[in-house]
Scaffold this active site. Structure first.
Site, PDB file in Angstrom:
ATOM      1  N   ALA A 135      -4.775   4.474   0.509  1.00  0.00           N
ATOM      2  CA  ALA A 135      -5.948   4.201  -0.269  1.00  0.00           C
ATOM      3  C   ALA A 135      -5.568   3.417  -1.731  1.00  0.00           C
ATOM      4  O   ALA A 135      -6.232   3.300  -2.482  1.00  0.00           O
ATOM      5  CB  ALA A 135      -5.976   5.492  -0.935  1.00  0.00           C
ATOM      6  N   HIS A 136      -4.239   3.153  -1.916  1.00  0.00           N
ATOM      7  CA  HIS A 136      -3.481   2.503  -3.131  1.00  0.00           C
ATOM      8  C   HIS A 136      -3.008   1.050  -2.597  1.00  0.00           C
ATOM      9  O   HIS A 136      -2.242   0.953  -1.867  1.00  0.00           O
ATOM     10  CB  HIS A 136      -2.506   3.387  -3.547  1.00  0.00           C
ATOM     11  CG  HIS A 136      -2.599   4.834  -3.697  1.00  0.00           C
ATOM     12  ND1 HIS A 136      -1.861   5.853  -3.610  1.00  0.00           N
ATOM     13  CD2 HIS A 136      -3.890   5.366  -4.210  1.00  0.00           C
ATOM     14  CE1 HIS A 136      -2.292   6.950  -3.965  1.00  0.00           C
ATOM     15  NE2 HIS A 136      -3.500   6.944  -4.250  1.00  0.00           N
ATOM     16  N   LEU A 137      -3.438   0.113  -3.140  1.00  0.00           N
ATOM     17  CA  LEU A 137      -3.258  -1.244  -2.832  1.00  0.00           C
ATOM     18  C   LEU A 137      -2.913  -2.132  -3.962  1.00  0.00           C
ATOM     19  O   LEU A 137      -3.427  -2.010  -5.123  1.00  0.00           O
ATOM     20  CB  LEU A 137      -4.705  -1.676  -2.200  1.00  0.00           C
ATOM     21  CG  LEU A 137      -5.270  -0.900  -1.078  1.00  0.00           C
ATOM     22  CD1 LEU A 137      -6.642  -1.362  -1.174  1.00  0.00           C
ATOM     23  CD2 LEU A 137      -4.597  -1.083  -0.013  1.00  0.00           C
ATOM     24  N   ALA A 185       0.730  -1.145   0.100  1.00  0.00           N
ATOM     25  CA  ALA A 185       0.288  -0.060   0.043  1.00  0.00           C
ATOM     26  C   ALA A 185       0.893   1.238   0.069  1.00  0.00           C
ATOM     27  O   ALA A 185       2.176   1.173   0.058  1.00  0.00           O
ATOM     28  CB  ALA A 185      -0.845   0.027   1.235  1.00  0.00           C
ATOM     29  N   HIS A 186       0.046   2.266   0.060  1.00  0.00           N
ATOM     30  CA  HIS A 186       0.798   3.706   0.026  1.00  0.00           C
ATOM     31  C   HIS A 186       0.076   4.259   1.185  1.00  0.00           C
ATOM     32  O   HIS A 186      -0.842   5.358   1.061  1.00  0.00           O
ATOM     33  CB  HIS A 186       0.650   4.694  -1.172  1.00  0.00           C
ATOM     34  CG  HIS A 186       1.491   4.064  -2.273  1.00  0.00           C
ATOM     35  ND1 HIS A 186       0.771   4.545  -3.603  1.00  0.00           N
ATOM     36  CD2 HIS A 186       2.421   3.375  -2.477  1.00  0.00           C
ATOM     37  CE1 HIS A 186       1.702   3.910  -4.591  1.00  0.00           C
ATOM     38  NE2 HIS A 186       2.606   3.378  -3.836  1.00  0.00           N
TER      39      HIS A 186
END
Lengths: 144, 518
Positions: free
Chosen positions: B442-444, B285-286
């Site tokens: 939110a980024h996966l 993730a981020h």
């Protein structure tokens, strides 16, 4: 069926906790009614794990004055200044879960109260909705 | 144009359909695949678990948007030592409807690392991905955020970066003629954001695609090692009212484009991709956190692009900085103070700027079906927290450089408010513990990664699930690692190449059938 997950007493406690973390009476008419409607919607729609967190944290926060302040009272039995003292103590607590407790109710109160048309007008949101959110329209007249 | 939702089929016992290709998911990857297949004249069915919400139905209150268009009403979290909210859209158009519309291309060093260290081989050639990105730029109206709609939040970051001599830029976004209403996360109320809801999904529908909304894919149906369809059910995502089942027969392929959370769950439920033991594992993730700066002059985050300016100056150090104009509901949750202390903070919200640091974290987590729903495990590694701490210090330095009179760092163990950078010095001595700050992710990525060997990957280099022919994965599940930049465009570019590959494959299949018939 989901509405049975929270008793009337538990709902009242959650509303009191949310009101204490974000007192919005200065710009929202009858914030307790809004919070009651919000909670009803949350119980109907949120994941069970979220509701479990609200329930458990609600009880812990309600009963913690004895442990944190040494006062044999529930949160509801505290004066406003003592509530503030308690919330501040919890938010700065060394244990992560303890300091997350009031923050959960703060987040819920923010979602419930700050998205209303009167709140958005106060905080200069443009374009903004001029009608109340659907979840508020659909709620019964008064908070439980 | 055919869109059917629960309300349209409530009285039916069951719904059946068939198509050349069935696409599960309508976001950054599913919409691209559907668009390309429809452009080539193929018959396509798209399944989307969330509702079909038109721009005119969007509301500006955050909770109203979240309960309707975000997964789990915005309450999806990953558990570890700290609780990390995982933000994902769940509506027609997917996360592209509720994100900041930020467009970055796949960084070349990441692609090179995938080739060098992650068994990418010659698949997904970089030049081809850039060709797809060029085309997507045109379709989505990608351009740098114009100065007039950047808003003061962005202008202040620009100023801070200039003061410190750091590189920054107006964020490239998929928005045409942005009105600067700072409503990206609630869904663009003016319809200017070129989300998949506003662009490729309508294109696909005009060319004959059939979209089933509020329809949750439950299982990929396989036959003799080949995907032949999808079983789904209509469910209202808010009230959970259950409707009839949907069975869609896939003549050529099934494409999973349901995100790095939902795709591995669907693979597991369907019994595919299990041999590697990697389905749902190695989630990356981020994670990011945000700092608030208080300025003498009004900032007015309610005016301007939600996210208008960024700095990738420290990308090699695994962090990216950006403006995040938060709706007041989210801002309140981020501000220090409870009770009247919070209302006093809110009184000066108009003078606040919020900037975030996003970390290319090394931590790996996992996703699986749990007792109370999706069980996501994710915990920042100590080295990731160290990067976060550096990012927090840098953001505070930038805020002061831009003229902030006060910074609210939001770090446990530090004062809630500081007026000088020296007051942040104790940050370096705090432990590298994920519970220091509140992060969101939110980024996966990475839960059904690609590779050549069945023992070390879930999908092949052609993005086909190793043990199920005709079943493809088009979303960021297949990415071997995270990127360090917002991934929408990289996801769409990969989906673009898969879409082209499927068009060719179907054409070959049809030609073969025609030869046999003749």
């Amino acid at each position: 069926m989901r509405q049975l997950l929270f008793t009337r007493g538990e709902r009242r406690r959650v509303i009191t906790l949310c009101s204490a973390t974000l007192p919005a009476g200065a710009w929202v008419e009858r914030p307790e009614r809004v919070l009651g409607a919000f909670l009803q919607d949350l119980i109907a729609t949120a994941p069970l794990s979220t509701l479990l967190g609200v329930k458990v944290f609600g009880w812990l926060l309600w009963l913690c004055p004895l442990v944190v302040l040494g006062r044999p009272r529930s949160f509801g039995g505290l004066a406003a200044s003592e509530r503030q003292l308690l919330l501040d103590a919890l938010a700065a607590h060394r244990i992560y879960v303890v300091r997350e407790m009031p923050l959960l109710f703060k987040a819920l109160a923010s979602f419930a109260l700050l998205g209303l048309p009167e709140s958005q007008a106060r905080f200069g949101v443009e374009p903004r909705d001029i009608t109340a959110p659907a979840w508020l329209d659909a709620a019964p007249g008064d908070a439980p | 144009m055919t869109v059917r939702s629960l309300a349209d089929v409530r009285d039916e016992a069951a719904v059946e359909d068939s198509a050349d290709v069935v696409v599960v998911g309508s976001g950054a990857s599913g919409a691209v695949v559907a668009y390309l297949l429809c452009e080539a004249g193929l018959d396509v069915v798209v399944l989307e678990e969330g509702p079909y919400v038109r721009s005119e139905e969007l509301r500006s209150d955050m909770y109203g948007s979240m309960r309707r268009m975000w997964r789990d009403g915005g309450f999806q979290v990953a558990l570890g030592r700290a609780v990390t909210p995982i933000l994902q859209g769940r509506c027609v158009g997917g996360t592209t409807v509720v994100n900041g519309a930020i467009i970055h291309r796949l960084p070349e060093p990441i692609h090179a690392a995938w080739q060098r260290e992650h068994d990418l081989g010659s698949a997904l050639p970089y030049a081809e991905l850039m060709r797809a990105s060029d085309r997507l730029d045109e379709l989505l109206g990608v351009s740098p955020t114009p100065e007039p709609v950047q808003g003061n939040n962005a202008r202040l970051l620009h100023r801070g970066l200039d003061e410190l001599g750091l590189r920054g830029n107006a964020i490239r976004r998929s928005v045409i003629d942005c009105r600067g209403s700072a409503h990206c996360n609630q869904g663009c109320p003016t319809g200017q954001k070129q989300s998949m809801l506003a662009t490729l999904i309508p294109h696909a529908l005009e060319r004959g695609a059939r979209l089933y909304a509020t329809c949750r894919a439950e299982r990929v149906v396989g036959q003799s090692g080949r995907a032949v369809g999808v079983r789904a059910r209509f469910v209202d995502p808010v009230t959970r009212e259950r409707g009839p089942t949907l069975r869609v027969h896939a003549r050529h392929a099934v494409v999973l484009a349901a995100s790095a959370i939902q795709t591995p769950l669907l693979l597991s439920k369907s019994g595919f991709g299990r041999r590697s033991g990697l389905v749902g594992r190695r989630l990356q993730a981020h994670p990011g956190t945000a700092l608030v700066g208080v300025f003498d002059q009004p900032v007015r985050m309610t005016v301007g692009a939600t996210q208008g300016y960024e700095s990738t100056h420290h990308w090699a150090e695994r962090m990216k900085l950006e403006t995040v104009s938060m709706p007041v509901e989210l801002l309140a949750a981020r501000l220090p103070g409870l009770g009247h202390a919070l209302t006093r903070q809110l009184e000066r919200h108009d003078h606040m700027a919020v900037w975030g640091v996003q970390v290319r974290a090394q931590a790996q987590g996992g996703v699986r079906a749990g007792l109370f729903g999706t069980d996501i495990r994710y915990q920042l590694a100590a080295e990731d927290v160290a990067v976060l701490k550096r990012g927090i210090f840098l953001l505070a330095e930038l805020l002061f450089a831009a003229g902030a009179r006060e910074v609210l760092p939001g770090v446990h163990g530090l004062p809630p408010s500081i007026t000088h950078l020296d007051q942040l010095a104790p940050l370096a001595d705090l432990p590298d513990d994920p519970r220091l700050v509140h992060c969101i992710a939110a980024h996966l990525f990475g839960t059904a990664r690609l590779g050549s060997a069945e023992s070390t990957s879930v999908v092949s280099r052609q993005l086909e699930v190793h043990d199920c022919s005709g079943l493809f994965v088009a979303d960021s599940s297949v990415f071997p690692t995270n990127l360090g930049v917002n991934p929408q465009h990289s996801i769409s570019a990969v989906a673009w190449l898969l879409g082209e590959q499927l068009v060719e494959r179907v054409a070959r299949g049809r030609a073969r059938l025609a030869r046999r018939a003749s």
